[in-house]
Design an enzyme around this catalytic site. Structure first.
Site, PDB file in Angstrom:
ATOM      1  N   LYS A 226       0.843  -1.204   0.000  1.00 55.81           N
ATOM      2  CA  LYS A 226       0.000   0.000   0.000  1.00 55.81           C
ATOM      3  C   LYS A 226       0.881   1.258   0.000  1.00 55.81           C
ATOM      4  O   LYS A 226       2.080   1.182   0.323  1.00 55.81           O
ATOM      5  CB  LYS A 226      -0.903  -0.014   1.238  1.00 55.81           C
ATOM      6  CG  LYS A 226      -0.126   0.013   2.549  1.00 55.81           C
ATOM      7  CD  LYS A 226      -1.018  -0.277   3.756  1.00 55.81           C
ATOM      8  CE  LYS A 226      -0.216  -0.261   5.045  1.00 55.81           C
ATOM      9  NZ  LYS A 226      -1.016  -0.736   6.200  1.00 55.81           N
TER      10      LYS A 226
ATOM     11  N   MET B  39      11.168  24.238   2.579  1.00 59.46           N
ATOM     12  CA  MET B  39      10.354  23.486   1.630  1.00 59.46           C
ATOM     13  C   MET B  39      11.212  22.701   0.636  1.00 59.46           C
ATOM     14  O   MET B  39      10.890  21.568   0.283  1.00 59.46           O
ATOM     15  CB  MET B  39       9.403  24.419   0.869  1.00 59.46           C
ATOM     16  CG  MET B  39       8.434  23.658  -0.027  1.00 59.46           C
ATOM     17  SD  MET B  39       7.324  24.712  -0.959  1.00 59.46           S
ATOM     18  CE  MET B  39       6.257  25.338   0.320  1.00 59.46           C
TER      19      MET B  39
ATOM     20  N   ARG C 221     -10.166  -0.032  15.446  1.00 62.04           N
ATOM     21  CA  ARG C 221     -10.052   0.701  14.190  1.00 62.04           C
ATOM     22  C   ARG C 221     -11.025   0.065  13.208  1.00 62.04           C
ATOM     23  O   ARG C 221     -12.200  -0.054  13.520  1.00 62.04           O
ATOM     24  CB  ARG C 221      -8.588   0.677  13.720  1.00 62.04           C
ATOM     25  CG  ARG C 221      -8.241   1.805  12.774  1.00 62.04           C
ATOM     26  CD  ARG C 221      -6.767   1.807  12.375  1.00 62.04           C
ATOM     27  NE  ARG C 221      -6.404   0.659  11.540  1.00 62.04           N
ATOM     28  CZ  ARG C 221      -5.182   0.467  11.031  1.00 62.04           C
ATOM     29  NH1 ARG C 221      -4.204   1.320  11.292  1.00 62.04           N
ATOM     30  NH2 ARG C 221      -4.927  -0.580  10.277  1.00 62.04           N
TER      31      ARG C 221
ATOM     32  N   TYR D 187      15.801  29.666   8.053  1.00 56.93           N
ATOM     33  CA  TYR D 187      14.707  30.433   8.673  1.00 56.93           C
ATOM     34  C   TYR D 187      14.775  30.422  10.188  1.00 56.93           C
ATOM     35  O   TYR D 187      15.010  29.372  10.797  1.00 56.93           O
ATOM     36  CB  TYR D 187      13.353  29.852   8.259  1.00 56.93           C
ATOM     37  CG  TYR D 187      12.988  30.063   6.818  1.00 56.93           C
ATOM     38  CD1 TYR D 187      13.089  31.308   6.210  1.00 56.93           C
ATOM     39  CD2 TYR D 187      12.519  28.998   6.056  1.00 56.93           C
ATOM     40  CE1 TYR D 187      12.734  31.488   4.874  1.00 56.93           C
ATOM     41  CE2 TYR D 187      12.156  29.165   4.731  1.00 56.93           C
ATOM     42  CZ  TYR D 187      12.270  30.410   4.141  1.00 56.93           C
ATOM     43  OH  TYR D 187      11.921  30.570   2.838  1.00 56.93           O
TER      44      TYR D 187
HETATM   45  C1  LIG Z   1      -0.201  -1.741   6.864  1.00 55.40           C
HETATM   46  C2  LIG Z   1      -0.776  -3.011   7.307  1.00 55.40           C
HETATM   47  C3  LIG Z   1       0.035  -4.146   7.490  1.00 55.40           C
HETATM   48  C4  LIG Z   1       1.544  -4.100   7.410  1.00 55.40           C
HETATM   49  O1  LIG Z   1       2.036  -3.563   8.612  1.00 55.40           O
HETATM   50  P1  LIG Z   1       3.615  -3.462   8.900  1.00 55.40           P
HETATM   51  O2  LIG Z   1       3.680  -2.999  10.295  1.00 55.40           O
HETATM   52  O3  LIG Z   1       4.141  -2.480   7.922  1.00 55.40           O
HETATM   53  O4  LIG Z   1       4.156  -4.816   8.685  1.00 55.40           O
HETATM   54  C5  LIG Z   1      -0.577  -5.345   7.778  1.00 55.40           C
HETATM   55  N1  LIG Z   1      -1.926  -5.421   7.909  1.00 55.40           N
HETATM   56  C6  LIG Z   1      -2.723  -4.337   7.795  1.00 55.40           C
HETATM   57  C7  LIG Z   1      -4.181  -4.469   7.984  1.00 55.40           C
HETATM   58  C8  LIG Z   1      -2.180  -3.106   7.503  1.00 55.40           C
HETATM   59  O5  LIG Z   1      -2.978  -2.029   7.386  1.00 55.40           O
END
Ligand SMILES: *Cc1c(COP(=O)(O)O)cnc(C)c1O
Length: 418
Positions: free
Chosen positions: A50, A342, A151, A285
């Site tokens: 992802k 930036m 969640r 800055y």
């Molecule tokens: C992002 C995610 C993972 C991977 O998690 P890591 O800590 O990067 O290994 C696994 N399962 C779900 C549901 C996630 O959202």
């Protein structure tokens, strides 16, 4: 009322001439997945790709993960799953799971592309069933249960709000309930009581589902941290993300090197300006940093516009992010001086530096030992400097930085621009 405005088409940034790059070694990704497979006690590996493969480039990273032995790939968003299929990762290459949907998601497109879908609420059951009917495809569904993370997912107590509908649709042949899964809140603290508590709830939910008639193909719970620390949580499939890219999911317990993982991404830049200044010169800055001697400043052409965290500024309040300057025996680590801007950060290179404009400096990469002592900076070091996690360091890297994919495995390293 505001009307949507079609933006004029902008040419994609191709990175040509950009004075910095994120070099991603696909051999490292491949090797990390091999290592994770060995650790997975016979479970299959779903590589999580992802968010543009945590900033490493979606399709090349996914392909490398598959070459390393991942039989599944996982993404959060439907659009990411479709991008993988469009990028040539076919159903014969890897099973694909996508899990974060909001009403309106095009489940039909996912089913047409042979993507497994997660269901985490009853609206999603209805929508998947409708998509399966309209496409004539049998949906492959993974039921996401909230075992305590608080969640996404159906609360374990509310299993009866979705499970009967799923099993009924399965009996009709509309879908297959292939998976039941959950996600941990504190996997990065092995032995934390919440991990044990979530496992107990997960086992209970599995029992209830199987008693109700579910014939599950894969049960899955483990992210990277659980994959490397908790074999009892591996079940049929492990879902590592961070570790695939060679970063430690438990940095307080073990470095990536100690886990046998190799960071895949190196971020480097060419010094834009190198100049002499006097003692007492305020830098960048707000003048958070002031030179204490006549010295040489180097300007690195990367800033928060490229995802370099502004919290990694350096001054009286604390040292900035680390940057490797010089090569071989002369390589040394210098901290960001003053505010991260930036587009740029400034280094105090010291009065005796031999650096010149155009020389390459490295923000992070592999934690190789330096002749001068210490190790070359890593994404974890930047996370420490910015009070965040390494995930955020690579994932937030801006689109402006070109990703250059290399492959150091085999005889003739080849390069490819994403
Ligand atoms: C992002 C995610 C993972 C991977 O998690 P890591 O800590 O990067 O290994 C696994 N399962 C779900 C549901 C996630 O959202």
């Amino acid at each position: 009322m505001s009307l949507p405005i079609d933006p004029p088409a902008a040419p994609p940034l191709d990175g040509a001439g950009f004075p910095a790059r994120a070099v991603v070694d696909l051999a490292a990704i491949r090797g990390n997945v091999r290592t994770l497979r060995e650790r997975a006690s016979g479970a299959e590996v779903l590589a999580v790709v992802k968010a543009d493969a945590y900033g490493h480039g979606l399709v090349p990273s996914a392909r490398a993960a598959v070459e390393g032995g991942a039989t599944w790939l996982g993404v959060a968003q439907a659009s990411e799953a479709l991008a993988l299929r469009a990028g040539g990762i076919g159903p014969d290459d890897a099973r694909l799971l996508t899990w974060l949907h909001a009403p309106g998601v095009d489940f039909a497109a996912l089913l047409e592309s042979d993507v497994d879908v997660s269901v985490a609420a009853s609206w999603a059951v209805d929508d998947v069933v409708a998509a399966a009917r309209s496409t004539g495809r049998t949906a492959r569904v993974h039921l996401k249960v909230d075992t305590g993370l608080g969640r996404n997912g159906v609360m374990a107590d509310d299993l009866d709000s979705v499970l009967p509908a799923l099993l009924e649709a399965e009996a009709e042949g509309v879908l297959r309930l292939v998976g039941l899964w959950s996600h941990l809140a504190l996997a990065d603290e092995p032995g934390h009581p919440s991990v044990r508590a979530q496992r107990v709830v997960f086992e209970d939910v599995l029992d209830r589902a199987e008693h109700a008639g579910a014939r599950l193909e894969v049960r899955h719970l483990a992210n990277s941290a659980a994959t490397v620390t908790a074999p009892e949580l591996h079940y049929d499939l492990v879902r590592p993300g961070l570790a695939v890219y060679g970063m430690s999911p438990v940095p307080q317990l073990a470095s990536s090197r100690e886990l046998g993982l190799v960071p895949a991404m190196t971020v480097e830049a060419s010094l834009a300006t190198v100049k002499r200044v006097r003692a007492g010169q305020g830098v960048s800055y707000a003048h958070l940093y002031t030179t204490t001697q006549d010295t040489v400043l180097g300007v690195v052409p990367l800033g928060y516009g490229d995802g370099i965290p502004r919290h990694a500024s350096g001054g009286a309040a604390g040292p900035g992010g680390p940057v490797l300057v010089g090569h071989d025996d002369a390589a040394r680590v210098v901290r960001v001086a003053g505010r991260v801007c930036m587009d740029q950060v400034v280094l105090d290179l010291g009065p005796d530096t031999t650096e010149r404009a155009g020389d390459t400096v490295r923000l992070f990469g592999v934690d190789e030992p330096l002749a001068a002592g210490g190790t070359a900076p890593t994404a974890q070091d930047w996370a420490d400097a910015a009070s965040t996690i390494s995930y955020e360091i690579t994932t937030r890297l801006g689109a402006r930085i070109p990703r250059v994919h290399i492959d150091t495995e085999g005889l003739a390293p080849s390069t490819e621009h994403a």
